[in-house]
Design an enzyme around this catalytic site. Structure first.
Site, PDB file in Angstrom:
ATOM      1  N   ASP A 166       0.817  -1.216   0.000  1.00 22.23           N
ATOM      2  CA  ASP A 166       0.000   0.000   0.000  1.00 22.23           C
ATOM      3  C   ASP A 166       0.852   1.269   0.000  1.00 22.23           C
ATOM      4  O   ASP A 166       0.521   2.238  -0.680  1.00 22.23           O
ATOM      5  CB  ASP A 166      -1.043  -0.009   1.133  1.00 22.23           C
ATOM      6  CG  ASP A 166      -0.424  -0.109   2.510  1.00 22.23           C
ATOM      7  OD1 ASP A 166       0.736  -0.553   2.609  1.00 22.23           O
ATOM      8  OD2 ASP A 166      -1.096   0.252   3.487  1.00 22.23           O
ATOM      9  N   GLY A 167       1.988   1.255   0.720  1.00 25.12           N
ATOM     10  CA  GLY A 167       2.854   2.435   0.762  1.00 25.12           C
ATOM     11  C   GLY A 167       3.414   2.778  -0.619  1.00 25.12           C
ATOM     12  O   GLY A 167       3.281   3.909  -1.102  1.00 25.12           O
TER      13      GLY A 167
ATOM     14  N   ARG B 192       1.480 -27.814  26.931  1.00 23.60           N
ATOM     15  CA  ARG B 192       1.733 -26.363  26.951  1.00 23.60           C
ATOM     16  C   ARG B 192       0.758 -25.573  26.095  1.00 23.60           C
ATOM     17  O   ARG B 192       0.104 -26.114  25.199  1.00 23.60           O
ATOM     18  CB  ARG B 192       3.148 -26.078  26.422  1.00 23.60           C
ATOM     19  CG  ARG B 192       4.201 -26.340  27.458  1.00 23.60           C
ATOM     20  CD  ARG B 192       5.585 -26.174  26.859  1.00 23.60           C
ATOM     21  NE  ARG B 192       6.590 -26.296  27.903  1.00 23.60           N
ATOM     22  CZ  ARG B 192       7.858 -26.576  27.689  1.00 23.60           C
ATOM     23  NH1 ARG B 192       8.297 -26.759  26.455  1.00 23.60           N
ATOM     24  NH2 ARG B 192       8.705 -26.663  28.687  1.00 23.60           N
TER      25      ARG B 192
ATOM     26  N   HIS C 154      10.359 -12.755  10.059  1.00 23.40           N
ATOM     27  CA  HIS C 154      10.643 -12.678   8.625  1.00 23.40           C
ATOM     28  C   HIS C 154      10.760 -14.038   7.942  1.00 23.40           C
ATOM     29  O   HIS C 154      10.871 -14.082   6.712  1.00 23.40           O
ATOM     30  CB  HIS C 154      11.893 -11.829   8.389  1.00 23.40           C
ATOM     31  CG  HIS C 154      11.651 -10.384   8.717  1.00 23.40           C
ATOM     32  ND1 HIS C 154      11.615  -9.916  10.001  1.00 23.40           N
ATOM     33  CD2 HIS C 154      11.368  -9.330   7.914  1.00 23.40           C
ATOM     34  CE1 HIS C 154      11.345  -8.620   9.993  1.00 23.40           C
ATOM     35  NE2 HIS C 154      11.189  -8.231   8.745  1.00 23.40           N
TER      36      HIS C 154
ATOM     37  N   THR D 109       2.183  -8.144  -1.159  1.00 18.50           N
ATOM     38  CA  THR D 109       2.412  -8.126   0.281  1.00 18.50           C
ATOM     39  C   THR D 109       1.987  -9.461   0.860  1.00 18.50           C
ATOM     40  O   THR D 109       0.980 -10.033   0.424  1.00 18.50           O
ATOM     41  CB  THR D 109       1.650  -7.013   1.038  1.00 18.50           C
ATOM     42  OG1 THR D 109       1.750  -7.268   2.445  1.00 18.50           O
ATOM     43  CG2 THR D 109       0.187  -6.947   0.688  1.00 18.50           C
ATOM     44  N   ILE D 110       2.753  -9.928   1.836  1.00 17.99           N
ATOM     45  CA  ILE D 110       2.299 -11.148   2.512  1.00 17.99           C
ATOM     46  C   ILE D 110       1.072 -10.858   3.352  1.00 17.99           C
ATOM     47  O   ILE D 110       0.325 -11.757   3.682  1.00 17.99           O
ATOM     48  CB  ILE D 110       3.408 -11.779   3.399  1.00 17.99           C
ATOM     49  CG1 ILE D 110       3.817 -10.854   4.540  1.00 17.99           C
ATOM     50  CG2 ILE D 110       4.595 -12.207   2.567  1.00 17.99           C
ATOM     51  CD1 ILE D 110       4.570 -11.575   5.655  1.00 17.99           C
ATOM     52  N   ASP D 111       0.848  -9.582   3.701  1.00 13.60           N
ATOM     53  CA  ASP D 111      -0.264  -9.246   4.613  1.00 13.60           C
ATOM     54  C   ASP D 111      -1.641  -9.352   3.951  1.00 13.60           C
ATOM     55  O   ASP D 111      -2.652  -9.407   4.640  1.00 13.60           O
ATOM     56  CB  ASP D 111      -0.098  -7.816   5.144  1.00 13.60           C
ATOM     57  CG  ASP D 111       1.059  -7.682   6.120  1.00 13.60           C
ATOM     58  OD1 ASP D 111       1.703  -8.700   6.420  1.00 13.60           O
ATOM     59  OD2 ASP D 111       1.315  -6.549   6.569  1.00 13.60           O
TER      60      ASP D 111
ATOM     61  N   ARG E 156       0.089  -6.243   9.994  1.00 11.14           N
ATOM     62  CA  ARG E 156       0.111  -4.957  10.704  1.00 11.14           C
ATOM     63  C   ARG E 156      -1.287  -4.436  10.989  1.00 11.14           C
ATOM     64  O   ARG E 156      -1.624  -4.139  12.119  1.00 11.14           O
ATOM     65  CB  ARG E 156       0.823  -3.892   9.860  1.00 11.14           C
ATOM     66  CG  ARG E 156       2.236  -4.159   9.546  1.00 11.14           C
ATOM     67  CD  ARG E 156       2.794  -3.047   8.706  1.00 11.14           C
ATOM     68  NE  ARG E 156       2.938  -1.814   9.479  1.00 11.14           N
ATOM     69  CZ  ARG E 156       3.949  -1.551  10.287  1.00 11.14           C
ATOM     70  NH1 ARG E 156       4.907  -2.437  10.440  1.00 11.14           N
ATOM     71  NH2 ARG E 156       4.013  -0.411  10.940  1.00 11.14           N
TER      72      ARG E 156
HETATM   73  O1  F6P Z   1       4.044  -5.256   5.273  1.00 14.07           O
HETATM   74  C1  F6P Z   1       4.681  -6.474   5.292  1.00 14.07           C
HETATM   75  C2  F6P Z   1       5.377  -6.690   6.611  1.00 14.07           C
HETATM   76  O2  F6P Z   1       5.940  -7.970   6.562  1.00 14.07           O
HETATM   77  C3  F6P Z   1       4.503  -6.518   7.835  1.00 14.07           C
HETATM   78  O3  F6P Z   1       3.719  -7.623   8.105  1.00 14.07           O
HETATM   79  C4  F6P Z   1       5.530  -6.219   8.904  1.00 14.07           C
HETATM   80  O4  F6P Z   1       4.998  -5.456   9.959  1.00 14.07           O
HETATM   81  C5  F6P Z   1       6.548  -5.433   8.169  1.00 14.07           C
HETATM   82  O5  F6P Z   1       6.444  -5.783   6.800  1.00 14.07           O
HETATM   83  C6  F6P Z   1       7.951  -5.667   8.668  1.00 14.07           C
HETATM   84  O6  F6P Z   1       8.821  -4.823   7.986  1.00 14.07           O
HETATM   85  P1  F6P Z   1      10.400  -4.846   8.142  1.00 14.07           P
HETATM   86  O7  F6P Z   1      10.928  -5.784   7.093  1.00 14.07           O
HETATM   87  O8  F6P Z   1      10.801  -3.441   7.896  1.00 14.07           O
HETATM   88  O9  F6P Z   1      10.736  -5.331   9.524  1.00 14.07           O
END
Ligand code: F6P
Length: 358
Positions: A116-117, A175, A282, A138-140, A184
């Site tokens: 989106d950015g 557990r 990541h 985006t993975i999101d 995010r």
């Molecule tokens: O927007 C994708 C994303 O993986 C988010 O889920 C996460 O908050 C962010 O990027 C992490 O970004 P960075 O690689 O800067 O830590």
């Protein structure tokens, strides 16, 4: 012969290389266009010597490789660009320089593959006369106007495999395993991973959670004889009346704050059984794209070149049902695609007893 530029912006995700490959192949095979790769996102249009011609030969073998051969950054917004002058950092608007660079490179169009950015930046540049076409990544999976983004299904698969592994160790030790996943503003990864991985509790940004309800669910399962519990938490999940958990504030250059920590906070509130917390981080962004993402990336890349050929600049390719379509970038810049909380998968999950902390 047209000349088109391509850049990858924001966080990487599996399938970026598959899009680049499809762009270069389609440009060459179908249209006889030349493709210029721009390195490290919008940095490549601000800093010198960061472009290279991409040929079908130079993109051989990248379909299956994660990350991006062009490099990327989420710290190069041309409208809020960090520069150092006389030893001091300041933020400048370098968007006019970017547009001049696009012209001086002789680009007839610029394909921005981003979240989106980056797509918002692409939209603003388009309004200033830059011939931008967008590809959503985006993975999101939180980009408006597309049913799904590439990278998302691979991330869900990776996180689901992690849950499968955590189940066996959780069961052995009686557990509660709390797993913090990315997401995010939207809980798509947590929701789909939680369902695919057999979670008992899923906490997402769209549903502020009540920790009491989470603990009650765990206590009930224990009483019923269950030996383990899996709690999936999106990094952007928020307790009722609370705030999002932040690791680092936003930086001077306008890059977003870093989220993290909610998994440990949730874990520390659970007293019904021994708890261990895993932050997947990541790992979810790396590795080879799954077959679905390779196909979607290929469709998106080839369709982006079609948009350029049809002079449909200022648009983004998207998936609607089974069809690849396009939408104006201005539609995409309106916000994020959230998980619907009163229908669809959330309701399915609740109907099989998964708790959302409500
Ligand atoms: O927007 C994708 C994303 O993986 C988010 O889920 C996460 O908050 C962010 O990027 C992490 O970004 P960075 O690689 O800067 O830590």
């Amino acid at each position: 012969m047209k000349r088109i530029g391509v850049l990858t912006g924001g966080g990487d995700c599996p399938g970026l290389n598959a899009v680049i490959r499809a762009i270069v192949k389609s440009a060459s095979v179908k249209y006889n266009y030349e493709v210029v790769g721009i390195e490290d996102g919008f940095d490549g249009l601000v800093l010198p010597n960061k472009t290279r011609v991409l040929t079908p030969w130079s993109i051989r073998g990248i379909l299956t490789i994660g990350g991006t051969i062009l490099g990327t950054t989420n710290r190069a917004n041309p409208f809020e660009y960090k520069v150092t002058k006389d030893g001091k950092s300041e933020v400048r608007n370098v968007s006019q320089e970017v547009i001049k660079k696009v012209r001086s490179l002789g680009l007839d169009a610029l394909i921005v593959i981003g979240g989106d950015g980056s797509l918002h930046i692409g939209c603003e540049l388009f309004k200033m006369g830059c011939p931008v076409v967008g590809v959503p990544k985006t993975i999101d999976n939180d980009i408006l106007a597309t049913d799904v983004t590439f990278g998302f299904n691979t991330a869900v698969q990776t996180a689901t495999e992690a849950l499968d592994r955590l189940h066996t160790t959780a069961e052995s030790h009686h557990r509660v395993m709390v797993v913090e996943v990315m997401g995010r503003y939207a809980g798509w990864i947590a929701l789909k991973t939680g369902i695919a991985g057999g979670a008992d509790v899923i906490l997402i940004p769209e549903i502020p959670f009540d920790m009491g309800k989470v603990c009650q669910k765990i206590a009930e399962r224990k009483k019923a004889g269950n030996r383990s519990n899996i709690v999936v938490v999106a990094e952007g999940a928020v307790p009722i009346g609370g705030k999002v958990s932040i690791l680092c504030d936003s930086a001077l250059d306008g890059s977003a704050e870093r989220l993290g920590g909610i998994g440990h906070k949730v874990g520390s509130c659970i007293t019904e059984a021994e708890v261990r917390v895993t932050v997947l981080g990541h790992v979810q962004r790396g590795g080879s794209p799954c077959a679905f993402d390779r196909i979607l990336s290929t469709q998106f890349g080839a369709s982006a070149v079609d948009l350029i050929a049809e002079k449909r600049l200022g648009e983004m390719v998207c998936l609607r049902g089974q069809r690849i379509e396009s939408v104006p970038l201005s539609e995409v810049a309106k916000g994020q695609k959230k998980v619907p909380t009163e229908e669809g998968l959330v309701k399915t999950a609740e109907s099989i007893g998964i708790n959302f902390g409500r």
